[in-house]
Each structure stands twice: as structure tokens, then as C-alpha cells.
Design a protein around this motif. Structure first.
Motif, PDB file in Angstrom:
ATOM      1  N   GLY A 147       0.726  16.646  27.431  1.00 13.89           N
ATOM      2  CA  GLY A 147       1.060  15.336  26.599  1.00 13.89           C
ATOM      3  C   GLY A 147       0.070  15.313  25.537  1.00 13.89           C
ATOM      4  N   LEU A 148       0.702  14.836  24.290  1.00  9.87           N
ATOM      5  CA  LEU A 148      -0.148  14.709  23.051  1.00  9.87           C
ATOM      6  C   LEU A 148       0.240  13.286  22.498  1.00  9.87           C
ATOM      7  N   ASN A 149      -0.541  13.078  21.728  1.00 12.88           N
ATOM      8  CA  ASN A 149      -0.412  11.476  21.034  1.00 12.88           C
ATOM      9  C   ASN A 149       0.669  11.775  19.964  1.00 12.88           C
ATOM     10  N   ASP A 150       1.839  11.786  20.240  1.00  9.82           N
ATOM     11  CA  ASP A 150       3.248  12.117  19.651  1.00  9.82           C
ATOM     12  C   ASP A 150       3.814  10.783  19.123  1.00  9.82           C
ATOM     13  N   LYS A 151       4.003  10.450  17.847  1.00  5.59           N
ATOM     14  CA  LYS A 151       4.451   9.343  17.400  1.00  5.59           C
ATOM     15  C   LYS A 151       5.846   8.945  17.837  1.00  5.59           C
ATOM     16  N   VAL A 152       6.684  10.064  17.993  1.00 11.34           N
ATOM     17  CA  VAL A 152       8.041   9.919  18.242  1.00 11.34           C
ATOM     18  C   VAL A 152       8.155   9.243  19.908  1.00 11.34           C
ATOM     19  N   LEU A 153       7.241   9.761  20.489  1.00  9.35           N
ATOM     20  CA  LEU A 153       6.979   9.676  21.974  1.00  9.35           C
ATOM     21  C   LEU A 153       6.703   8.034  22.265  1.00  9.35           C
ATOM     22  N   PHE A 154       5.702   7.750  21.662  1.00  6.86           N
ATOM     23  CA  PHE A 154       5.146   6.248  21.663  1.00  6.86           C
ATOM     24  C   PHE A 154       6.188   5.331  21.158  1.00  6.86           C
ATOM     25  N   GLU A 155       7.156   5.593  20.098  1.00  3.59           N
ATOM     26  CA  GLU A 155       7.902   4.530  19.537  1.00  3.59           C
ATOM     27  C   GLU A 155       9.138   4.730  20.401  1.00  3.59           C
ATOM     28  N   SER A 156       9.559   5.633  21.251  1.00  3.13           N
ATOM     29  CA  SER A 156      10.539   5.996  21.991  1.00  3.13           C
ATOM     30  C   SER A 156      10.340   4.915  23.339  1.00  3.13           C
ATOM     31  N   GLN A 157       9.025   4.852  23.654  1.00  9.17           N
ATOM     32  CA  GLN A 157       8.483   4.194  24.645  1.00  9.17           C
ATOM     33  C   GLN A 157       8.279   2.549  24.507  1.00  9.17           C
ATOM     34  N   GLY A 158       8.243   2.357  23.157  1.00 13.90           N
ATOM     35  CA  GLY A 158       7.970   1.003  22.758  1.00 13.90           C
ATOM     36  C   GLY A 158       6.607   0.436  23.158  1.00 13.90           C
ATOM     37  N   ARG A 159       5.697   1.361  23.115  1.00 12.24           N
ATOM     38  CA  ARG A 159       4.534   0.804  23.352  1.00 12.24           C
ATOM     39  C   ARG A 159       3.349   0.921  21.973  1.00 12.24           C
ATOM     40  N   SER A 160       2.768   0.014  22.009  1.00 14.55           N
ATOM     41  CA  SER A 160       1.545   0.034  20.934  1.00 14.55           C
ATOM     42  C   SER A 160       0.344   0.312  21.232  1.00 14.55           C
TER      43      SER A 160
END
Length: 425
Positions: free
Chosen positions: A212-225
Motif C-alpha cells: 500500500g502506498l499513499n496514493d492520491k487516487v486511492l485516498f479520493e476513491s475511499q473518500g477519506r481525508s
């Protein structure tokens, strides 16, 4: 993709080895190929793909050989050329060097390999390490029947079954190269980061790894800040072991790794990067035959980090003589063959500034006038351990194996200079 035949030709176009897979081409097409090559070479229009009279020729030139694939169907040219490159790798694995003599000395092995890597014109298997398990180069073979490894028949062609290690460990290096071009006014003209995740795995069995990386697309898709910095990765390329469908679905990097060293993925980040090491060079001319450089190098990263083996290459006029150098840190030497002064600093902590002063003579006044405004850029090399300029971070690296053993994951970050240049005034 269906290849009709594979030819190995010498530099004059004579056939050394020919393997017909579909029966729809004859050896005469090798002669036609050489005549087309000569025509295109004279016209200055050489291409790795040639189409003529319903037949497509795709080729590589390796040393004194032509490796030629001939087909009558509309094949994927890129896939075919990649296959030819993989075939070259297989032969080099077996014979060290791929050349006419090695083919003639090992023609039996060559035909065996050609039968394994392709079936009826369709590529099958090009992993040299696995092929060498059951196609031996030894003249004296075992009489027992050698069974093909499971890797040939299952979906995990890059890993053998039954691998055992006393200590199960995974080493992951996140290596980023900084490509940077700074104008003489100090403005960043071009900047990008090219990253690669290098892995060395020493794991028993058939482990499943998840990264797991600190991927921006992943964070946005999971809706977490998240307070953790997210990074937008571009031009991602994976090793064949990564499950692409899983990544496209939920951005999870899941894979069964090969044993040993391999590059898991590469990526690029095009963001505005502040120069990590900035070099200012002031050129003064006290007289027509003397020139003086006043150079200041400062590190613009955090104080807790430090750059190792910093090398700053300062261009000098080709006819510079008698350079006198004084630097506040490290050592500097004139390298006449490069027409450059190389300043080496073994350790360069963050937030520091060092200076160098250099005097040299210019016996040729005309050469000095001609060289105005034409000096090559300053080049900088460095390596910063435990640091990534993009902010990429490994959030987790999990190893799951049915036997339930515990694996030790080790993660290291390194930033190096790529094409890092600063223009002079």
C-alpha cells in the motif's frame, strides 16, 4: 498474433537456422527480406517492420545476426518485437553470447528452445530460468525423464514451486531520480521525478504480497481525508507479477513475487520541485587573460537529511590553464579531458552552504571571445538516503503464505540525481 516462421540469418542474409511454424512461408522470403533491407538502407528509410506483397517482416539485428519473424497475418508489431527481444535474452542465458558460431555449435538446443517458446506461431513461454530447468545444455543428460517445472504449466511463470529459505525476508527500496533544469536566472525550467520500487525477496513457498502506498487516487476513491500527504502517480508500469485487474479495481498492489531481485513498479511525478542542491556561479574577469569563479552550493532540504557523495561539475574553457582552487568543504580537482572542475563533497547536510573559489588563465583571447554564452551547464550528482522528494511512502507491506510463517519486511528510501543541470550565466 501468429508468426509464420523464425529465421536466423548471417550478415549477408544466408540462413543459419529456420523454424517454420505454420507452413505458409518458404525460405525464399529470407532473400526477399535482404533485398528489401538493401533498398531501404540506400533510401535511408530503414524500419524494424517491413511490409511487402502481403508478407510482414519484423527483425532485430544482434551482433552479426538478423533475427527475423515473418508473418502473413496482421500481427501486433510491438508484441512481436518484444518476443524477439525475449528470445535473444533466452539464447544469451544459454550461450552467453548470441552470434553465428554459438548457434551453429548448439543447433540442437536452439531447435528445442524454438519449439518451447512458440507453438503454431503463438508465443508460449520465454522465462529463461524456468526453461533451463528442463532443457539442459549438458552433453551428458540424466536418463530419468525430466518433468517440466510447474511454472511452465501454471499462471505463475516467474516463480518456481518448492522454494525454501531459512530466513524469510523482503527488502524494498524506493529509489527516486530527480531530473531538473535550472535557468541561469535561477528559475526551474524542467522538473520531474522518476521512481522505481526495487524488491529483493527471500520467501519460502508461494507467498502473496500486498503493498500500500499513499496514493492520491486511492485516498479520493475511499473518500477519506488523511493527514498523511497523498501523491499522484503518473505513467505507472508494473512487473508482470502484479494483478492489474485488482489494481484497477481498488488500487491494491497484490502479487506473488519472483525469488530474488526485480523491479516491482516504476512511476513518474511531474511536479514543481525546488532544487535540492542549488549552485550559483559568479564569473569575474580581472584581466583579459585571467578568469575567476566564485561558486556557492547550498542544500535546500531539511536539516535532518544529508546528501552523500555530492559531485559538482563546473565547466571551464577548453584552453584553461593553471587553475588555483580553494574550497570551504570537500575537495576539488581540474579534469582536463572533461574541460571541467569537479568539486566533491562527501557529506552535505541539509540547510548548509559551502563555497569554492577558482582562478585560471586563458592564454587564447580569441577562444575566450568565441566561448561567451556557450558554456555547458553545471552538472550535479548526489544521493540522499532515507528521503523521497515526492513524498511517496509505503503504508504497509504484507506477506501472506499458507504455512503461516512470519516474514520481515525492510523498507528504505533513496533520492538520487538524474539529469540534474544548472545553466551558467
Amino acid at each position: 498474433m501468429a508468426i509464420s516462421a523464425i529465421f536466423f540469418l548471417d550478415i549477408k542474409g544466408r540462413i543459419i537456422i529456420f523454424r517454420d511454424y505454420r507452413g505458409d512461408v518458404s525460405p525464399k522470403y529470407a532473400e526477399k527480406f535482404m533485398s528489401k533491407i538493401n533498398e531501404m538502407e540506400e533510401a535511408g528509410k530503414l524500419s524494424p517492420v517491413i511490409y511487402d506483397d502481403g508478407v510482414t517482416y519484423l527483425y532485430l539485428q544482434v551482433a552479426n545476426l538478423y533475427l527475423l519473424a515473418v508473418t502473413r497475418t496482421n500481427v501486433n508489431a510491438c508484441s512481436t518485437l518484444v518476443f524477439l527481444h525475449r528470445l535473444v535474452d533466452v539464447f544469451r542465458h544459454y550461450f552467453q553470447e548470441l552470434e553465428e558460431e554459438s548457434l551453429r555449435d548448439n543447433f540442437v538446443i536452439v531447435y528445442e528452445l524454438l519449439d518451447e517458446v512458440m507453438d503454431f506461431g503463438y508465443p508460449q513461454f520465454t522465462e529463461a530460468k524456468i526453461l533451463s530447468e528442463y532443457i539442459k545444455t549438458d552433453a551428458y543428460r540424466m536418463e530419468a525423464i525430466v518433468k517440466p517445472p510447474m511454472a511452465v504449466t501454471n499462471a505463475v511463470s516467474w516463480r518456481m514451486e518448492g522454494i525454501r529459505h531459512k530466513k524469510n525476508e523482503v527488502f524494498l527500496d524506493v529509489v527516486e531520480s530527480v531530473n531538473l533544469l535550472v535557468s541561469s536566472a535561477g528559475q526551474v525550467v524542467l522538473s520531474e521525478v522518476v521512481g522505481v520500487l526495487k524488491m529483493r525477496t527471500f520467501l519460502s513457498g508461494m507467498p502473496e504480497c500486498k503493498l500500500g502506498l499513499n496514493d492520491k487516487v486511492l485516498f479520493e476513491s475511499q473518500g477519506r481525508s488523511s493527514k498523511q500527504k497523498a501523491v499522484e502517480l503518473e505513467d505507472i508500469k508494473f512487473h508482470q507479477c502484479v494483478r492489474l485487474a485488482r489494481f484497477e479495481n481498488d488500487r491494491t498492489i497484490s502479487f506473488i513475487p519472483p525469488d530474488g531481485a526485480f523491479d516491482l513498479m516504476t512511476y513518474r511525478i511531474s511536479q514543481n520541485i525546488k532544487p535540492l542542491i542549488m549552485v550559483d556561479c559568479i564569473v569575474e574577469k580581472p584581466s583579459r587573460s585571467r578568469t575567476e569563479y566564485l561558486v556557492k552550493a547550498r542544500s535546500q532540504f531539511k536539516e535532518r537529511s544529508q546528501a552523500n557523495t555530492v559531485e559538482i561539475s563546473l565547466p571551464l574553457p577548453a584552453d584553461a590553464i593553471s587553475p588555483a582552487i580553494k574550497c570551504s568543504q570537500g575537495s576539488a580537482a581540474y579534469v582536463p579531458e572533461k574541460s571541467a572542475l569537479v568539486w566533491t563533497i562527501k557529506s552535505f547536510p541539509g540547510g548548509k552552504e559551502y563555497s569554492l573559489r577558482c582562478h585560471f588563465g586563458l592564454p587564447s583571447v580569441e577562444a575566450e571571445d568565441e566561448g561567451k554564452g556557450k558554456m555547458p551547464p553545471i552538472k550535479v550528482k548526489f544521493e540522499i538516503p532515507f528521503f523521497t522528494v515526492s513524498g511517496v511512502q509505503v503504508r504497509y507491506l504484507k506477506v501472506i503464505e499458507k504455512s503461516g510463517y512470519q516474514a520481515l519486511p525492510w523498507v528504505r528510501y533513496i533520492t538520487t540525481s538524474g539529469n540534474y543541470e544548472i545553466r551558467m550565466v
